[in-house]
Design an enzyme around this catalytic site. Structure first.
Site, PDB file in Angstrom:
ATOM      1  N   LYS A 199       0.811  -1.236  -0.181  1.00 27.38           N
ATOM      2  CA  LYS A 199       0.186  -0.104  -0.160  1.00 27.38           C
ATOM      3  C   LYS A 199       0.842   1.280   0.063  1.00 27.38           C
ATOM      4  CE  LYS A 199      -3.981   2.074   2.234  1.00 27.38           C
ATOM      5  NZ  LYS A 199      -4.977   2.094   3.250  1.00 27.38           N
ATOM      6  N   ASP A 232      -1.978  10.574  -5.938  1.00 29.75           N
ATOM      7  CA  ASP A 232      -0.609  10.481  -6.146  1.00 29.75           C
ATOM      8  C   ASP A 232      -0.122   8.778  -5.815  1.00 29.75           C
ATOM      9  OD1 ASP A 232      -0.525  10.063  -3.467  1.00 29.75           O
ATOM     10  OD2 ASP A 232       0.519  11.906  -3.058  1.00 29.75           O
ATOM     11  N   GLY A 233      -1.074   8.027  -5.487  1.00 29.83           N
ATOM     12  CA  GLY A 233      -0.771   6.633  -5.352  1.00 29.83           C
ATOM     13  C   GLY A 233       0.197   6.418  -4.091  1.00 29.83           C
ATOM     14  N   ARG A 246       0.768  -5.321   3.465  1.00 29.81           N
ATOM     15  CA  ARG A 246      -0.441  -6.065   4.190  1.00 29.81           C
ATOM     16  C   ARG A 246      -0.617  -7.500   3.468  1.00 29.81           C
ATOM     17  NH1 ARG A 246      -5.422  -1.560   3.329  1.00 29.81           N
ATOM     18  NH2 ARG A 246      -5.484  -2.422   1.119  1.00 29.81           N
ATOM     19  N   ASP A 283     -16.533  -0.059  -0.326  1.00 26.61           N
ATOM     20  CA  ASP A 283     -15.328  -0.226  -0.742  1.00 26.61           C
ATOM     21  C   ASP A 283     -14.221  -0.566  -0.053  1.00 26.61           C
ATOM     22  OD1 ASP A 283     -15.816   2.748  -0.929  1.00 26.61           O
ATOM     23  OD2 ASP A 283     -13.617   2.703  -1.161  1.00 26.61           O
TER      24      ASP A 283
HETATM   25  P1  AMP Z   1     -10.146   5.231   1.134  1.00 27.36           P
HETATM   26  O1  AMP Z   1     -11.525   5.620   1.509  1.00 27.36           O
HETATM   27  O2  AMP Z   1      -9.081   5.726   1.813  1.00 27.36           O
HETATM   28  O3  AMP Z   1      -9.944   3.575   1.392  1.00 27.36           O
HETATM   29  O4  AMP Z   1      -9.917   5.415  -0.384  1.00 27.36           O
HETATM   30  C1  AMP Z   1     -11.031   5.508  -1.352  1.00 27.36           C
HETATM   31  C2  AMP Z   1     -10.205   5.237  -2.721  1.00 27.36           C
HETATM   32  O5  AMP Z   1      -9.356   6.375  -3.059  1.00 27.36           O
HETATM   33  C3  AMP Z   1      -9.737   4.068  -3.128  1.00 27.36           C
HETATM   34  O6  AMP Z   1      -9.935   3.651  -4.200  1.00 27.36           O
HETATM   35  C4  AMP Z   1      -8.150   4.328  -2.927  1.00 27.36           C
HETATM   36  O7  AMP Z   1      -7.454   3.492  -3.547  1.00 27.36           O
HETATM   37  C5  AMP Z   1      -8.033   5.762  -3.368  1.00 27.36           C
HETATM   38  N1  AMP Z   1      -7.141   6.503  -2.806  1.00 27.36           N
HETATM   39  C6  AMP Z   1      -6.782   6.924  -1.563  1.00 27.36           C
HETATM   40  N2  AMP Z   1      -5.806   7.467  -1.478  1.00 27.36           N
HETATM   41  C7  AMP Z   1      -4.954   7.456  -2.607  1.00 27.36           C
HETATM   42  C8  AMP Z   1      -4.015   8.161  -2.952  1.00 27.36           C
HETATM   43  N3  AMP Z   1      -3.076   8.886  -2.181  1.00 27.36           N
HETATM   44  N4  AMP Z   1      -3.526   7.943  -4.282  1.00 27.36           N
HETATM   45  C9  AMP Z   1      -4.485   7.140  -5.347  1.00 27.36           C
HETATM   46  N5  AMP Z   1      -5.613   6.539  -4.699  1.00 27.36           N
HETATM   47  C10 AMP Z   1      -5.828   7.036  -3.346  1.00 27.36           C
HETATM   48 MG    MG Z   2     -10.287   1.870   0.866  1.00 23.26          MG
END
Ligand code: AMP
Ligand code: MG
Length: 498
Positions: A121, A133-134, A184, A261
């Site tokens: 992650k 930004d991934g 993870r 999700d």
């Molecule tokens: P979360 O609610 O934090 O689980 O994230 C919701 C969605 O946003 C998921 O599809 C994550 O992969 C994406 N996401 C969260 N933070 C980032 C990030 N910094 N860069 C790219 N995708 C993100």
């Molecule tokens: Mg998530």
């Protein structure tokens, strides 16, 4: 991005068998890609216990090669890296396509405890990153790492965390921070949102069935023999989700972002972001600073899970065939959750016999605790030492309450209830100490470890991990970790996606 050509596996890993069953589902379900390299990585922390699960030898962390692999800079042969696609409801609203925006599936290995998938992650952008930004920052990676392992040792189903690697790579959040990658581990990272995604994509109507068959065959094999396997799957997920919610509520855990999700199809706690454990007992507690309306407040979690199960039911509708059967499969939640919660509360109160009035006895205590904002974890731990002797005052516990008369009235009732059971205080204390943890990952403990890590000292992360690996043991030398939170803990703000 380029990745080093697969390196020769170290001798001990040559024996690892990479089964990669999710990858076998086909490219409809993911995009193959490699990680963005993490420049000049260093170790931040590792979980010896999770390493044992994967049968990685004790010195695995010292290997430079492991550091490169778990930073996304190298591959071991047998790994098949990919990012999966899913969708979901965020804060009650259909959000469309999401997906692994910053996670990378490395593969799946067989272990004595069954197959385990390994995922990075924070390993860089994917086709599902949208505006992100991934990356993940050191702060959020430490929180996810510690809480994953803490939950596991509390006995609560969860994804695990193997290690964190860090780097000086700057990452922009509210301020500039540095990047980290958290590795993870879980039997599966499939979410409700994976099913919602394929229920909404019209161009491959069979994909949903392939996904459901995959989950049944690999994770819920008993459903295969049911008259309606897809309804049986939904009911099995309902059961596990209800049990998970009872465990969260009982330990005082708030997830913070219960979007569909972030709901595991295996009933695991997944995607640790702005989570928090209750300090003072407050049913309305909102741990996620961005959750302005409190959709995911502590007391709402069980109902939100039920709502999310309906979203899953909707996604499975075309396979189940009719609405009544789909609704019937989630209906057991209404009885399984309260029964599971009551069982947890009985254990927390040390009640061995089951009586009709037990729920009311527990509620009365919780109401007193809420009225006086009593520390949830400390109160239940002290309850374990409750003296049922006539006239005993139980001062250590009593002192936590403001309204002492109200506490005394409850304590009298509780003492009578306990005296009516066979057994004695000492025996009950041992039992209750297995149900009421002394050590939880309070926000301020994580925060202290994070501050030190940001200054380059990772010792506290590792020390805290060690304490959290034995949450029910007294560990008297570590009692400072079980203290009341300091005043500044009330001002810690955590929000989504860091
Ligand atoms: P979360 O609610 O934090 O689980 O994230 C919701 C969605 O946003 C998921 O599809 C994550 O992969 C994406 N996401 C969260 N933070 C980032 C990030 N910094 N860069 C790219 N995708 C993100
Ligand atoms: Mg998530």
């Amino acid at each position: 991005m380029d990745v080093e050509a697969p390196s020769r596996p170290p001798a001990h890993l040559a024996g690892l068998s990479w089964t990669n069953r999710f990858a076998a589902l086909g490219e409809r379900f993911y995009t193959r890609l490699s990680a963005d390299p993490l420049p000049d990585p260093h170790w931040v922390a590792a979980s010896d216990d999770c390493a044992r699960l994967l049968e990685l030898p004790e010195d695995w962390m010292r290997r430079g090669e492991a550091l490169q692999v778990f930073s996304g800079n190298a591959l071991w042969s047998g790994m098949q890296t990919l990012a999966s696609v899913y969708s979901g409801h965020q804060f009650g609203v259909w959000a469309g396509q999401l997906g692994d925006g910053r996670a990378l599936w490395l593969g799946e290995v067989d272990t004595a405890d069954g197959p385990q998938e390994i995922q990075l992650k924070g390993s860089g952008r994917t086709p599902y990153s949208r505006m992100g930004d991934g990356r993940a920052v050191l702060r959020s990676s430490i929180r996810e790492f510690l809480c994953s392992e803490a939950m596991h040792h509390l006995g609560i189903p969860t994804t695990r965390a193997l290690c964190i690697t860090g780097s000086g790579l700057p990452v922009r959040r509210e301020e500039i921070e540095t990047a980290a990658v958290c590795t993870r581990v879980a039997p599966s990272f499939i979410r409700f949102g994976h099913f919602e995604h394929f229920a909404h994509t019209a161009d491959d109507p069979d994909a949903l069935r392939r996904l459901a068959d995959f989950v049944i065959d690999e994770h819920y094999p008993a459903c295969r023999d049911a008259p309606q396997p897809y309804a049986a799957l939904l009911e099995a997920v309902t059961q596990r989700t209800a049990e998970l919610m009872a465990q969260w509520q009982a330990v005082g855990f708030c997830h913070g972002v219960m979007n569909t999700d972030n709901m595991s199809i295996l009933g695991l706690t997944i995607d640790y972001g702005p989570f928090g454990f209750l300090d003072a007992f407050d049913p309305g507690h909102i741990c996620n600073h961005s959750d302005e309306r409190g959709r995911y407040a502590y007391a709402r979690q069980p109902n939100v899970a039920f709502w999310n199960l309906h979203a899953l039911a909707q996604a499975l509708l075309s396979l189940i065939g009719d609405t009544d059967a789909a609704l019937a499969a989630v209906e057991p939640y209404k009885s399984v959750f309260p029964a599971a919660l009551l069982a947890q509360l009985r254990a927390k109160l040390g009640l061995r016999d089951e009586r009709d009035e037990d729920g009311e006895l527990a509620d009365a205590l919780l109401q007193r605790m809420a009225a006086d904002r009593v520390d949830y974890t400390i109160a239940f731990r002290r309850l374990g030492a409750f003296d049922t002797g006539i006239g005993a005052r139980n001062d250590a516990l009593r002192d936590l309450f403001i309204d002492r008369d109200a506490f005394d009235a409850w304590a009298e009732r509780y003492a009578e209830r306990l005296r009516a059971e066979a057994g004695n205080d000492a025996e009950r204390a041992v039992r209750m100490n297995r149900a009421n943890p002394k050590f939880i990952l309070r926000n301020h403990l994580a925060e202290e470890a994070i501050q030190q890590a940001r200054a380059g000292d990772f010792g506290e992360v590792q020390r805290l991990l060690k304490v959290l690996q034995r949450p029910y043991d007294e560990q008297p030398e570590c009692s400072a970790y079980a203290d009341f939170p300091p005043d500044w803990a009330q001002h810690i703000e955590v929000s989504c996606s860091s």
